[in-house]
Design a protein around this motif. Structure first.
Motif, PDB file in Angstrom:
ATOM      1  N   GLY A  64      11.693  -5.832 -29.807  1.00  0.00           N
ATOM      2  CA  GLY A  64      10.412  -5.304 -30.281  1.00  0.00           C
ATOM      3  C   GLY A  64       9.768  -4.351 -29.299  1.00  0.00           C
ATOM      4  O   GLY A  64       8.624  -3.929 -29.494  1.00  0.00           O
ATOM      5  N   ALA A  65      10.501  -3.993 -28.246  1.00  0.00           N
ATOM      6  CA  ALA A  65       9.943  -3.131 -27.204  1.00  0.00           C
ATOM      7  C   ALA A  65       9.964  -1.673 -27.668  1.00  0.00           C
ATOM      8  O   ALA A  65      11.026  -1.136 -27.999  1.00  0.00           O
ATOM      9  CB  ALA A  65      10.730  -3.282 -25.916  1.00  0.00           C
ATOM     10  N   ALA A 135      12.538  -4.545 -20.564  1.00  0.00           N
ATOM     11  CA  ALA A 135      11.967  -5.210 -21.738  1.00  0.00           C
ATOM     12  C   ALA A 135      12.967  -5.335 -22.874  1.00  0.00           C
ATOM     13  O   ALA A 135      12.819  -6.194 -23.741  1.00  0.00           O
ATOM     14  CB  ALA A 135      10.722  -4.455 -22.210  1.00  0.00           C
ATOM     15  N   PHE A 136      14.001  -4.466 -22.873  1.00  0.00           N
ATOM     16  CA  PHE A 136      15.001  -4.564 -23.946  1.00  0.00           C
ATOM     17  C   PHE A 136      16.429  -4.644 -23.421  1.00  0.00           C
ATOM     18  O   PHE A 136      17.370  -4.824 -24.194  1.00  0.00           O
ATOM     19  CB  PHE A 136      14.878  -3.397 -24.926  1.00  0.00           C
TER      20      PHE A 136
END
Length: 302
Positions: A64-65, A135-136
């Motif tokens: 969701g980043a 983040a991903f």
């Protein structure tokens, strides 16, 4: 109501018809020179010509980043440009085989511009802060650019033959065959050396008839041949123009690798790569390689 599903990657493209200069002029006269805005059916000619609906439906980020979309789309852009470079290099190889040196130089000139686009993708990816990438990053699993079969085919057609790096694709139908063909076929550099020999250069038979699937080993005869071409520095000499055009491509690929290394070091530091390598250490070793090696070393003899 929804329209029919967009064509898949293996489906034939819609028939767009063919229009002539006279028909385009008549259309412009009919619109008063303003754009056509109404079309029959449920699509537009541009969508159909470029398969835009298919292309823009191929983005599937895993987290969701928000920054992942930048990484995802730039990766797909690179794959398209790899394909373009590969197809251009296959064409250049064929032109050299036909002694169409001027046409080959023209295509190499365009290919350098494509490589510059590839290099510029790192400028965008370098804007990802470490926290944004982290983040991903876990969602990549073991996915790595090292597994790009299109990039591997670019390396092979340019002459960097490492058979082991074809292994990730050996079970992928269609892809395995394409990668093996690129591995086993002569490179652009092989075609250039064969052309040099046809023009009287002293290129050993062992160089021209070697196993094309094995790594290329530099040869002093080849270095002397390129040095002779470079020493003349004749802008009217097709071989001199070819040598410089090949160097443009080789330098562009070096810039690609060097900026790749710098970007990775900036974004993730010295962490291991997702594909099993030590990351920066692996990239630094890869960056040391030079395509068309005697074109580089010949300069030191002038």
């Amino acid at each position: 109501m929804t329209g029919p599903p967009p064509p898949g990657p293996g489906d034939p493209p819609p028939d767009l018809g063919v229009s002539s200069d006279a028909e385009r002029a008549a259309t412009a006269a009919g619109t008063g020179g303003t754009p056509l805005l109404d079309f029959a059916g449920r699509s537009t000619p541009y969508i159909d010509y470029q398969s835009i609906d298919v292309l823009l439906g191929l983005q599937h980020p895993r987290s969701g980043a928000a920054p992942e979309l930048t990484f995802y789309i730039l990766g797909q852009v690179k794959e398209l440009l790899f394909k373009l470079v590969y197809e251009e290099m296959v064409r250049v190889r064929g032109l050299l085989d036909q002694d169409r040196t001027a046409d080959a130089v023209w295509s190499l000139r365009r290919s350098r511009r494509v490589i510059e686009l590839l290099v510029s993708t790192w400028d965008v990816l370098g804007t990802l802060a470490p926290a944004e990438f982290n983040a991903f990053r876990d969602h990549l699993g073991q996915a790595s650019g090292l597994q790009s079969y299109m990039y591997r085919m670019v390396e092979y057609v340019l002459g960097n033959k490492e058979p082991a790096l074809a292994r990730p694709h050996r079970r992928v139908p269609g892809v395995s065959e394409a990668v093996q063909e690129a591995l086993n076929s002569p490179s652009v550099y092989d075609a250039a050396l064969a052309l040099l020999a046809r023009h009287g250069a002293d290129i050993p038979a062992a160089v021209l008839t070697r196993d094309m699937s094995r790594p290329y080993e530099p040869d002093p005869h080849v270095e002397r041949a390129w040095a002779g071409v470079s020493r003349r520095a004749d802008p009217a000499d097709p071989l001199f123009l070819l040598a410089e055009a090949l160097m443009d491509v080789a330098e562009g690929m070096y810039r690609w690798r060097a900026l790749h290394l710098l970007t990775v070091e900036r974004v993730i530091g010295f962490k291991p790569g997702t594909g099993g390598t030590h990351g920066v250490a692996w990239l630094r070793r890869v960056t040391e390689h030079r395509f068309f090696p005697e074109l580089w070393t010949a300069r030191g003899t002038l």
